[in-house]
Design a protein around this motif. Sequence first.
Motif, PDB file in Angstrom:
ATOM      1  N   ALA A  11       0.805  -1.221   0.000  1.00 32.38           N
ATOM      2  CA  ALA A  11       0.000   0.000   0.000  1.00 32.38           C
ATOM      3  C   ALA A  11       0.841   1.277   0.000  1.00 32.38           C
ATOM      4  N   ALA A  12       1.833   1.357   0.850  1.00 29.57           N
ATOM      5  CA  ALA A  12       2.631   2.586   0.946  1.00 29.57           C
ATOM      6  C   ALA A  12       3.351   2.882  -0.367  1.00 29.57           C
ATOM      7  N   VAL A  13       3.940   1.869  -0.974  1.00 29.61           N
ATOM      8  CA  VAL A  13       4.645   2.064  -2.245  1.00 29.61           C
ATOM      9  C   VAL A  13       3.645   2.444  -3.336  1.00 29.61           C
ATOM     10  N   PHE A  14       2.493   1.777  -3.349  1.00 31.10           N
ATOM     11  CA  PHE A  14       1.466   2.103  -4.334  1.00 31.10           C
ATOM     12  C   PHE A  14       1.052   3.562  -4.221  1.00 31.10           C
ATOM     13  N   GLU A  15       0.752   4.010  -3.004  1.00 28.22           N
ATOM     14  CA  GLU A  15       0.318   5.398  -2.803  1.00 28.22           C
ATOM     15  C   GLU A  15       1.368   6.380  -3.306  1.00 28.22           C
ATOM     16  N   GLU A  16       2.616   6.110  -2.966  1.00 30.84           N
ATOM     17  CA  GLU A  16       3.703   7.008  -3.367  1.00 30.84           C
ATOM     18  C   GLU A  16       3.816   7.065  -4.885  1.00 30.84           C
ATOM     19  N   PHE A  18       1.554   6.166  -7.193  1.00 30.79           N
ATOM     20  CA  PHE A  18       0.348   6.672  -7.838  1.00 30.79           C
ATOM     21  C   PHE A  18       0.293   8.191  -7.723  1.00 30.79           C
ATOM     22  N   ALA A  19       0.582   8.711  -6.543  1.00 34.72           N
ATOM     23  CA  ALA A  19       0.568  10.163  -6.345  1.00 34.72           C
ATOM     24  C   ALA A  19       1.612  10.838  -7.240  1.00 34.72           C
ATOM     25  N   ALA A  20       2.788  10.253  -7.335  1.00 36.71           N
ATOM     26  CA  ALA A  20       3.835  10.816  -8.193  1.00 36.71           C
ATOM     27  C   ALA A  20       3.394  10.800  -9.656  1.00 36.71           C
ATOM     28  N   SER A  21       2.761   9.722 -10.071  1.00 39.59           N
ATOM     29  CA  SER A  21       2.269   9.629 -11.439  1.00 39.59           C
ATOM     30  C   SER A  21       1.213  10.696 -11.707  1.00 39.59           C
ATOM     31  N   MET A  22       0.315  10.912 -10.750  1.00 36.41           N
ATOM     32  CA  MET A  22      -0.715  11.940 -10.908  1.00 36.41           C
ATOM     33  C   MET A  22      -0.074  13.316 -11.061  1.00 36.41           C
ATOM     34  N   ARG A  23       0.899  13.621 -10.203  1.00 36.04           N
ATOM     35  CA  ARG A  23       1.560  14.932 -10.269  1.00 36.04           C
ATOM     36  C   ARG A  23       2.308  15.122 -11.585  1.00 36.04           C
ATOM     37  N   GLN A  24       2.826  14.030 -12.139  1.00 32.78           N
ATOM     38  CA  GLN A  24       3.620  14.116 -13.356  1.00 32.78           C
ATOM     39  C   GLN A  24       2.753  14.138 -14.615  1.00 32.78           C
ATOM     40  N   ARG A  36      -8.449  12.499  -7.587  1.00 31.45           N
ATOM     41  CA  ARG A  36      -8.120  12.111  -6.216  1.00 31.45           C
ATOM     42  C   ARG A  36      -7.882  10.615  -6.138  1.00 31.45           C
ATOM     43  N   LEU A  37      -7.047  10.225  -5.220  1.00 32.23           N
ATOM     44  CA  LEU A  37      -6.844   8.816  -4.893  1.00 32.23           C
ATOM     45  C   LEU A  37      -7.397   8.615  -3.496  1.00 32.23           C
ATOM     46  N   LEU A  38      -8.343   7.695  -3.367  1.00 29.99           N
ATOM     47  CA  LEU A  38      -8.990   7.425  -2.082  1.00 29.99           C
ATOM     48  C   LEU A  38      -8.471   6.110  -1.508  1.00 29.99           C
ATOM     49  N   ARG A  39      -8.039   6.160  -0.253  1.00 31.71           N
ATOM     50  CA  ARG A  39      -7.542   4.977   0.452  1.00 31.71           C
ATOM     51  C   ARG A  39      -8.724   4.280   1.140  1.00 31.71           C
ATOM     52  N   PRO A  40      -8.806   2.950   1.016  1.00 26.41           N
ATOM     53  CA  PRO A  40      -9.895   2.244   1.696  1.00 26.41           C
ATOM     54  C   PRO A  40      -9.707   2.306   3.212  1.00 26.41           C
ATOM     55  N   GLU A  41     -10.799   2.461   3.933  1.00 23.27           N
ATOM     56  CA  GLU A  41     -10.722   2.463   5.390  1.00 23.27           C
ATOM     57  C   GLU A  41     -10.749   1.053   5.954  1.00 23.27           C
TER      58      GLU A  41
END
Length: 94
Positions: A11-16, A18-24, A36-41
């Motif tokens: 999860a942590a690597v995915f979030e990092e 995915f967020a970097a890809s979105m910014r780029q 937006r990227l939503l994390r499951p609760e």
Amino acid sequence: MNRIPVPAAGAAVFEERFAASMRQTLPGVVGLVGARLLRPEQEGGAYVAVMDFTSRDAFAAWTRSPAFHAAHGPSTRGMDGRTETYRTVAAVGA
């Protein structure tokens, strides 16, 4: 909307990534209102990537763009999700 199952261990690597890809890849996409990227609760739930476009044509153009192909390249293998599309029928702004 894209539901993306991600193992808890990744999860942590995915979030990092995915967020970097979105910014780029997303700045300057014509017709993109927001993303937006939503994390499951709940553990084991799927992440949800939500993108809002001004029109169906703008969304379709994005899926054919270099930005789309860059965002969905080799680094996303194994993270296949399910895409769902919706049309806004009601909205409230802040």
